[in-house]
Design an enzyme around this catalytic site. Structure first.
Site, PDB file in Angstrom:
ATOM      1  N   SER A 198       1.916  -1.790  -5.560  1.00 62.19           N
ATOM      2  CA  SER A 198       2.605  -2.101  -6.827  1.00 62.19           C
ATOM      3  C   SER A 198       1.856  -1.637  -8.080  1.00 62.19           C
ATOM      4  O   SER A 198       1.968  -2.260  -9.135  1.00 62.19           O
ATOM      5  CB  SER A 198       2.888  -3.606  -6.928  1.00 62.19           C
TER       6      SER A 198
ATOM      7  N   GLU B 243      -4.991  -1.815   0.620  1.00 61.49           N
ATOM      8  CA  GLU B 243      -3.599  -2.063   0.234  1.00 61.49           C
ATOM      9  C   GLU B 243      -3.112  -3.361   0.892  1.00 61.49           C
ATOM     10  O   GLU B 243      -2.647  -3.330   2.044  1.00 61.49           O
ATOM     11  CB  GLU B 243      -2.703  -0.926   0.716  1.00 61.49           C
TER      12      GLU B 243
ATOM     13  N   GLY C  48       5.127  -2.556  -2.811  1.00 54.17           N
ATOM     14  CA  GLY C  48       6.531  -2.567  -3.217  1.00 54.17           C
ATOM     15  C   GLY C  48       7.044  -3.918  -3.697  1.00 54.17           C
ATOM     16  O   GLY C  48       8.244  -4.084  -3.911  1.00 54.17           O
TER      17      GLY C  48
ATOM     18  N   HIS D 223      -1.540   3.747   7.206  1.00 52.66           N
ATOM     19  CA  HIS D 223      -0.696   3.056   6.229  1.00 52.66           C
ATOM     20  C   HIS D 223       0.031   1.886   6.900  1.00 52.66           C
ATOM     21  O   HIS D 223       0.501   2.013   8.034  1.00 52.66           O
ATOM     22  CB  HIS D 223       0.314   4.022   5.594  1.00 52.66           C
TER      23      HIS D 223
ATOM     24  N   LYS E  94       6.086   8.789   0.403  1.00 46.09           N
ATOM     25  CA  LYS E  94       6.824   8.198   1.543  1.00 46.09           C
ATOM     26  C   LYS E  94       8.044   9.079   1.873  1.00 46.09           C
ATOM     27  O   LYS E  94       7.926  10.295   1.830  1.00 46.09           O
ATOM     28  CB  LYS E  94       7.217   6.749   1.220  1.00 46.09           C
TER      29      LYS E  94
ATOM     30  N   GLU F  47       2.897   0.706   6.611  1.00 44.44           N
ATOM     31  CA  GLU F  47       4.281   0.947   7.066  1.00 44.44           C
ATOM     32  C   GLU F  47       4.277   1.591   8.448  1.00 44.44           C
ATOM     33  O   GLU F  47       5.218   1.403   9.230  1.00 44.44           O
ATOM     34  CB  GLU F  47       5.032   1.803   6.033  1.00 44.44           C
TER      35      GLU F  47
ATOM     36  N   ASN G 101       1.747   8.494  -3.106  1.00 42.64           N
ATOM     37  CA  ASN G 101       2.313   8.494  -1.754  1.00 42.64           C
ATOM     38  C   ASN G 101       3.836   8.474  -1.890  1.00 42.64           C
ATOM     39  O   ASN G 101       4.412   7.453  -2.239  1.00 42.64           O
ATOM     40  CB  ASN G 101       1.804   7.247  -1.007  1.00 42.64           C
TER      41      ASN G 101
HETATM   42  P1  PGA Z   1       3.820   0.879  -3.938  1.00 42.36           P
HETATM   43  O1  PGA Z   1       3.301   1.532  -2.572  1.00 42.36           O
HETATM   44  O2  PGA Z   1       2.954   1.449  -5.048  1.00 42.36           O
HETATM   45  O3  PGA Z   1       5.237   1.292  -4.051  1.00 42.36           O
HETATM   46  O4  PGA Z   1       3.631  -0.600  -3.818  1.00 42.36           O
HETATM   47  C1  PGA Z   1       1.945   1.778  -2.328  1.00 42.36           C
HETATM   48  C2  PGA Z   1       1.754   2.329  -0.944  1.00 42.36           C
HETATM   49  O5  PGA Z   1       2.485   1.938  -0.024  1.00 42.36           O
HETATM   50  O6  PGA Z   1       0.873   3.186  -0.718  1.00 42.36           O
END
Ligand code: PGA
Length: 253
Positions: A214, A170, A176, A101, A13, A103, A11
């Site tokens: 992560s 997730e 992150g 997601h 982003k 976010e 992903n």
């Molecule tokens: P990350 O993000 O691997 O940077 O923690 C995962 C995600 O948001 O899908």
């Protein structure tokens, strides 16, 4: 026999320019060379909207597949400035889409909107990567399972077939942050979720269940002990071909 195919989904982003196709080319040629394992997994990368059309054309028929990161909750064309419908995404040649997601949930996307998006995506024959996960406070208050149940029940309809829906667990506190659940904790949740979906959605097909948050080339060693997992949704580490390839290599080591 149960399908044991693993998924490594990147992903991106808000990352990527037209020249970033080179990252995908390096990953794609690794997959081609990885004769020992390449039948065991699938790789999908989700670049931003601006790259969907060119990437899906460039990688048509290649090992690597392309996904969108979101869509608008109305279909076809319409007076919705700045929005992109599932129909428009499908027309770029893309076959996968990430929905729900955290976010985007944090920006106000609620279960009702996500439910609409999922059903429109399926209507347009897009394979859905449906994200769920509890936040830090919910985890602290031991609300993880009730939150996951609510997110699933309010979006996935009874009778949905899981040959076109992948669930990505997730935990929001893990995205992150460099923090991941322990293998024991994760295993419990994964087993719970698989059973719950089969029972409540009455799906005959076992849902594919990924972990995201992560994931990197080191943490993958811990995560791979959770054998019930069907793969990983990878954010930060998917922006570098080396990091992404190392995750796959270390998974199969
Ligand atoms: P990350 O993000 O691997 O940077 O923690 C995962 C995600 O948001 O899908």
């Amino acid at each position: 026999m149960a399908d044991r195919t693993k998924y490594f989904i990147g992903n991106w982003k808000m990352f990527g320019l037209s020249g970033s196709y080179k990252i995908l080319e390096r990953i794609n040629s690794f997959i081609q060379r990885d004769k020992k394992n390449n039948k065991k997994y699938k790789v999908i990368i989700a670049p931003p909207f601006t790259l969907l059309d060119s990437f899906s054309k460039r990688f048509k028929g290649k090992k690597i597949k392309i996904a969108a990161q979101n869509c608008y909750e109305k279909d076809n064309f319409g007076a919705h400035t700045g929005s992109i419908s599932p129909f428009m995404i499908k027309k770029t040649g893309v076959n996968f889409i990430i929905l729900g997601h955290s976010e985007n949930r944090a920006l106000g996307e609620d279960d009702k909107v996500i439910k609409l998006k999922v059903s429109l995506a399926i209507k347009n024959k897009l394979n859905v990567i449906f994200c769920i996960g509890e936040n830090k406070k919910e985890k602290k208050n031991k609300q993880t399972l009730p939150v996951l149940k609510r997110q699933i029940l309010s979006v996935l309809k009874k009778g949905y077939k899981f040959n076109n829906i992948i669930i990505a667990y997730e935990p929001v506190w893990s995205i992150g942050s460099g923090r991941v659940p322990s293998p024991v904790e994760l295993k419990k949740i994964v087993i719970f979720l698989k059973k719950f979906v089969n029972k409540k959605i009455k799906s005959k097909i076992q849902p594919k269940l990924l972990y995201g948050g992560s994931v990197d080339k080191k943490i993958i060693y811990n995560l791979k002990s959770v054998r019930e997992l069907d793969g990983f949704l990878i954010g930060g580490a998917s922006k570098s071909s080396k990091n992404f390839i190392d995750i796959i290599k270390n998974f199969y080591k």
